[in-house]
Scaffold this motif. Structure first.
Motif, PDB file in Angstrom:
ATOM      1  N   UNK A  83       0.761  -1.414  -0.105  1.00  0.00           N
ATOM      2  CA  UNK A  83       0.082   0.277   0.086  1.00  0.00           C
ATOM      3  C   UNK A  83       1.053   1.111  -0.157  1.00  0.00           C
ATOM      4  N   UNK A  84       1.937   1.216   0.767  1.00  0.00           N
ATOM      5  CA  UNK A  84       2.876   2.448   0.760  1.00  0.00           C
ATOM      6  C   UNK A  84       3.585   2.672  -0.756  1.00  0.00           C
ATOM      7  N   UNK A  85       3.907   1.596  -1.244  1.00  0.00           N
ATOM      8  CA  UNK A  85       4.438   1.460  -2.524  1.00  0.00           C
ATOM      9  C   UNK A  85       3.554   2.260  -3.634  1.00  0.00           C
ATOM     10  N   UNK A  86       2.288   1.596  -3.586  1.00  0.00           N
ATOM     11  CA  UNK A  86       1.035   2.285  -4.498  1.00  0.00           C
ATOM     12  C   UNK A  86       0.757   3.600  -4.215  1.00  0.00           C
ATOM     13  N   UNK A  87       1.025   4.018  -2.831  1.00  0.00           N
ATOM     14  CA  UNK A  87       0.751   5.758  -2.533  1.00  0.00           C
ATOM     15  C   UNK A  87       1.725   6.198  -3.047  1.00  0.00           C
ATOM     16  N   UNK A  88       3.271   5.916  -2.996  1.00  0.00           N
ATOM     17  CA  UNK A  88       4.110   6.676  -3.526  1.00  0.00           C
ATOM     18  C   UNK A  88       4.057   7.016  -4.979  1.00  0.00           C
TER      19      UNK A  88
END
Length: 650
Positions: A558-563
């Motif tokens: 989820x953090x990678x997608x947000x970035x």
């Protein structure tokens, strides 16, 4: 291949009392080999051989080339070979493995076994080609100098256990579906504002959701020694209810269920001696009556009818028994769990349950689930321990001075807390504490019921983070609408992103753009980072967004997608600003070029003098104003402006 007797002797020596001795120690014991001691060793070897031959597990010895030299009787029985004819003698080890699993044996298991031993679950093949699940232990047999001389295997057939596990899993899945069904029905039923509405919801939902021929509820009236119909799905049932239709104790299937307190299942009513025919339901072929009980007291009976013989089963009984229990709890919710014996009935089925002494709050009983949460190997490890010490330090004062006194004063307390295990693991829980009484109403002890909500809390945290990430993207959109200077926008981003990461306090962000760095520069060189590129134009890389952790933390998807989403927003903003700037410049050029032809912007003529020669303008003066539009549309600046506008709006 080595001689069978030699290998067996080596295995016997391996497990004998001399197995742990070095060569020098054995030499030192040589003078002690007197007849008595020699007989003792022989007896031990005989015992060992008897144990091996009669062991329930398959035991075999193979030479270093993988050919079997010995197998006990269980080995022959397990793999389907003739023990008397010693059919497995000289059999290669690979012949006992399915073809697809042989590479794993030769490339993984055997090397690991020779390095010290291996054990685990595998598939094995019988003589007839059938496969079965087994638990395999394989290890080298060493000589006195520590060199491997053969390979020993112990194989346990676990196919029955695996079958039972699969059946258990299937039953659990089916039971989960049943529980979900009953829970859903119970929730809808519980929303009824009145008792009559509750009864109506019961008969309606059970009839329509489960598809029975007819559903009705009888209310227990002790004064009449009978049950009286209070709600029915069919109109004829309503007429029966208004007429005060009743069944005495012991009469019919419903009356029998009421007096015995047990469900009565009649898949075929023609074969049931309790059944009584009723003309209002002539198509009845099966009946199931389930008492609604609260603390062993029958409140009423839930009765369902089937118009096909044999369709009502034990599964219907289980589902309706569960539902009837929930309905009874709803009806008598103000009396729920007042007596200690009710708690005893579900003690072992609870997530975690324990009893506390009233005098000092020490634990006097704990089930296995509570032991697991607290890290205790057995209940005895918790008996006599203060319950206060089972909480994290920050909760101990609250439990001591607020929660336990409330439970003693009001009879119960429920809320979210946390328990501390012996390994210092903190487990979030929902805890209910009840005051149990004896038969005459005197308080006996406090009962605590604990439910581990670790998974729920993790899901809540993840959901909260997702919500925060959505808010972050909305904030970015609002910030872009304000059209701040680019340096201000990028610096703002480096401060906004950490708050939505898993570990905000350990998160730092840096943005590289056109040779400048915004935010914390150390994030660029960190080994624990994720990064996304900033693109402009036709894909040209203009910079990067770096997010890193200053501690040993892993990034989730989820953090990678947000970035990735943030980097795309930044790219769009940078590109739009660039195109907007270009468009503004071009517009200014157009205004300067054709302002003489706009009446609203007409300029004063220059003094009457011969103007100096000027270079050919970008837009030549048309012969008359009527052709101005066509003239402008054919100009080079107009063409460039149109192309730039298309890029900004697509």
């Amino acid at each position: 291949m080595q001689d069978n007797k030699e290998i067996k002797a080596q295995l016997e020596d391996l497990f004998s009392d001399l197995a742990g001795l070095s060569i020098s120690q054995k030499d030192a014991l040589a003078p002690l080999k007197r007849p008595v001691e020699h007989r003792q060793i022989k007896r031990q070897q005989a015992v060992f051989q008897t144990l091996v031959e009669n062991a329930p597990d398959a035991i075999s010895i193979n030479d270093m080339e993988g050919y079997q030299t010995y197998g006990n009787r269980a080995c022959y029985n397990s793999f389907g070979y003739d023990y008397e004819r010693q059919e497995m003698n000289g059999l290669p080890l690979t012949s006992l493995w399915p073809q697809d699993d042989i590479p794993a044996l030769t490339k993984q298991l055997l090397p690991q076994a020779m390095a010290g031993g291996w054990r685990g679950e595998v598939r094995q093949k019988r003589k007839n080609g059938a496969t079965f699940d087994a638990y395999l232990t394989i290890f080298p047999v060493l000589d006195s100098s520590g060199e491997p001389i053969s390979i020993a295997t112990i194989t346990r057939d676990i196919s029955k256990r695996k079958t039972l596990e699969h059946e258990r899993d299937a039953m659990c899945e089916h039971r989960v579906l049943q529980i979900q069904l009953v829970a859903g029905l119970a929730q809808e039923i519980a929303a009824a504002p009145t008792l009559d509405g509750l009864y109506q919801r019961v008969v309606t939902l059970v009839k329509e959701r489960l598809g029975y021929y007819h559903v009705q509820i009888f209310h227990h009236i002790p004064e009449l020694s009978a049950v009286v119909l209070v709600k029915s799905y069919a109109h004829t049932g309503e007429e029966m209810g208004s007429a005060g239709h009743r069944l005495p104790y012991g009469k019919g299937i419903v009356g029998t269920a009421a007096i015995t307190g047990k469900p009565i299942l009649a898949p075929d009513v023609s074969q049931n001696s309790y059944w009584m025919h009723h003309p209002n339901f002539p198509n009845t072929q099966g009946e199931l009556a389930v008492p609604m009980k609260l603390r062993n007291r029958v409140l009423g009976v839930l009765d369902v009818l089937s118009d096909t013989a044999g369709t009502l089963t034990r599964e219907d009984e289980i589902v309706l028994l569960d539902l009837a229990s929930r309905v009874a709890s709803i009806i008598g919710s103000n009396h729920l769990l007042e007596e200690a014996d009710v708690l005893r009935q579900f003690a072992q089925a609870s997530e975690g349950i324990g009893w506390l002494a009233l005098e000092d709050n020490t634990i006097t009983y704990a089930n296995s689930a509570l032991c697991n949460i607290l890290g205790a190997a057995q209940p005895e490890d918790l008996i006599g321990k203060s319950i206060i010490s089972c909480y994290p330090e920050y909760l101990q004062e609250r439990v001591q001075n607020e929660i336990l006194p409330t439970a003693m004063r009001e009879g119960q307390w429920t809320g979210e807390l946390a328990l501390l295990s012996t390994e210092s693991i903190i487990t979030p829980i929902v805890q209910s504490i009840f005051l149990a009484h004896d038969e005459i109403g005197s308080p006996l002890h406090l009962v605590t019921v604990v439910t581990d909500i670790t998974a729920q809390k993790r899901a809540e945290i993840l959901l909260d983070k997702q919500s925060q990430q959505i808010d972050c993207m909305n904030d970015i959109s609002r910030k872009i609408e304000e059209r701040p200077p680019l340096f201000e926008f990028l610096q703002w981003l480096t401060n906004r992103i950490p708050s939505v990461m898993q570990y905000p306090d350990a998160c730092v962000v840096a943005i590289e753009f056109e040779g400048r760095i915004y935010g914390v520069g150390s994030a660029i060189k960190s080994a624990r980072q994720i990064a996304e590129e900033i693109h402009i134009g036709s894909g040209e890389v203009a910079g990067r967004v770096h997010v890193s952790y200053t501690q040993e933390c892993d990034f989730i998807d989820e953090e990678k997608a947000l970035l990735g989403n943030v980097a795309r927003r930044v790219s769009d903003y940078v590109e739009n600003r660039r195109l907007s700037k270009q468009a503004q410049t071009t517009l200014e050029e157009v205004k300067v070029s054709h302002k003489l032809y706009l009446p609203a912007q007409w300029v004063e003529r220059a003094p009457a003098q011969k103007p100096p020669e000027a270079p050919t303008p970008l837009i030549t003066t048309p012969p008359n104003r009527s052709g101005l539009k066509a003239h402008l549309q054919s100009s080079r600046i107009y063409t460039a402006l149109r192309a730039m506008w298309r890029r900004m709006t697509t």
